[in-house]
Design a protein around this motif. Structure first.
Motif, short mmCIF file in Angstrom:
data_model
loop_
_atom_site.label_atom_id
_atom_site.label_comp_id
_atom_site.label_asym_id
_atom_site.label_seq_id
_atom_site.Cartn_x
_atom_site.Cartn_y
_atom_site.Cartn_z
N ARG A 9 0.74 -0.80 -0.08
CA ARG A 9 -0.16 -0.16 0.40
C ARG A 9 0.90 1.31 0.01
N ALA A 10 0.34 2.16 -0.54
CA ALA A 10 1.05 3.83 0.23
C ALA A 10 0.95 4.05 0.19
N PRO A 11 1.82 4.93 1.40
CA PRO A 11 1.83 5.21 2.54
C PRO A 11 1.03 6.25 3.51
N ILE A 12 0.36 6.26 4.51
CA ILE A 12 -0.77 7.29 4.64
C ILE A 12 0.09 8.83 4.76
N VAL A 13 -0.77 9.51 3.70
CA VAL A 13 0.15 11.12 3.90
C VAL A 13 -1.27 12.20 4.37
N ARG A 14 -0.05 12.70 5.35
CA ARG A 14 -1.16 13.73 5.89
C ARG A 14 -1.66 15.23 4.94
N LYS A 15 -2.72 14.93 5.14
CA LYS A 15 -3.54 16.51 4.23
C LYS A 15 -3.25 17.52 5.21
N ALA A 16 -4.11 17.82 5.98
CA ALA A 16 -3.47 18.73 6.41
C ALA A 16 -3.03 19.11 7.74
N ARG A 17 -2.02 20.83 7.79
CA ARG A 17 -1.30 20.13 8.79
C ARG A 17 -2.14 20.80 10.43
N SER A 18 -1.63 20.84 11.16
CA SER A 18 -2.46 20.90 12.66
C SER A 18 -2.86 22.59 12.52
N ASP A 19 -3.52 23.04 12.88
CA ASP A 19 -3.42 24.89 13.83
C ASP A 19 -2.43 24.55 14.74
N ARG A 20 -1.54 26.33 13.54
CA ARG A 20 -1.04 26.98 14.92
C ARG A 20 -1.85 27.31 16.30
N SER A 21 -2.45 28.25 16.27
CA SER A 21 -2.89 28.34 17.47
C SER A 21 -3.73 27.22 18.57
N LEU A 22 -3.56 26.30 18.51
CA LEU A 22 -4.50 25.01 18.39
C LEU A 22 -2.53 24.23 19.63
N LEU A 23 -1.53 24.09 18.71
CA LEU A 23 -0.38 24.50 19.33
C LEU A 23 0.45 25.25 20.16
N GLU A 24 0.19 26.09 19.89
CA GLU A 24 0.97 26.97 21.18
C GLU A 24 -0.64 26.97 22.12
N ALA A 25 -1.86 26.68 22.22
CA ALA A 25 -2.31 26.57 23.39
C ALA A 25 -1.58 25.77 24.16
N VAL A 26 -1.51 24.51 23.01
CA VAL A 26 -1.11 23.30 24.11
C VAL A 26 0.65 23.74 24.96
N MET A 27 1.28 24.02 24.94
CA MET A 27 2.26 24.66 24.09
C MET A 27 2.26 25.30 25.85
N ASN A 28 1.16 26.39 25.79
CA ASN A 28 1.42 27.05 26.74
C ASN A 28 0.94 26.61 28.32
N GLY A 29 0.01 25.76 28.06
CA GLY A 29 -0.54 24.72 28.92
C GLY A 29 0.49 23.93 29.44
N LEU A 30 1.02 23.33 28.49
CA LEU A 30 2.60 22.63 29.11
C LEU A 30 3.54 23.11 29.55
N GLN A 31 3.48 24.31 29.34
CA GLN A 31 4.30 25.16 30.18
C GLN A 31 4.30 25.48 31.51
N ARG A 32 2.22 26.04 31.81
CA ARG A 32 2.20 26.37 33.01
C ARG A 32 2.61 25.20 34.02
N LEU A 33 2.64 24.39 33.60
CA LEU A 33 2.71 22.69 35.15
C LEU A 33 3.28 22.45 35.66
#
Length: 132
Positions: free
Chosen positions: A108-132
């Protein structure tokens, strides 16, 4: 005290040279065929996913092929299979070509991601992890 002295080893006799009238051994049997009967190989990449069609290997399968069929119950890439079996990519290509022609596995052909993750979501996760 006297130093230890080395003892001479007995001379090893040389093996007898074969005579011209003796039967010459033929070429040894090859362990693997580099390509199939028609000389073609399957087009595989390191990221091609391999999935087994049958769970039980046939009795005629080599040990490496049997292990490949057991490992490929879930999709695995050619690179992962090569690492698990400690075989180079070229040897994996030969083994997988044999299994593909026998229709025991599916590529089978490899699974390719169609869309990139939302930058604002990644920043929110990063900020939440930094607060821990």
């Amino acid at each position: 005290m006297t130093p230890a002295q080395r003892q001479r080893r007995d001379a090893v006799p040389e093996p007898p040279t074969p005579q011209a009238d003796e039967d010459k051994p033929g070429n040894p049997e090859r362990m693997y065929v580099v390509a199939g009967p028609d000389g073609e190989r399957a087009e595989l990449d390191l990221v091609t996913l391999i999935v087994a069609r049958a769970t039980d290997p046939p009795p005629s399968a080599s040990p490496e092929q049997a292990v490949l069929l057991r490992l490929c119950a879930a999709p695995l890439s050619v690179a992962e299979l090569s690492a698990y079996l400690h075989l180079p990519f070229s040897a994996m290509g030969v083994l997988l070509t044999e299994l593909l022609t026998a229709e025991l596995v599916q590529a089978r052909a490899p699974i390719v991601r169609k869309a990139r993750s939302d930058r604002s979501l990644l920043e929110a996760v990063m900020n939440g992890l930094q607060r821990l």
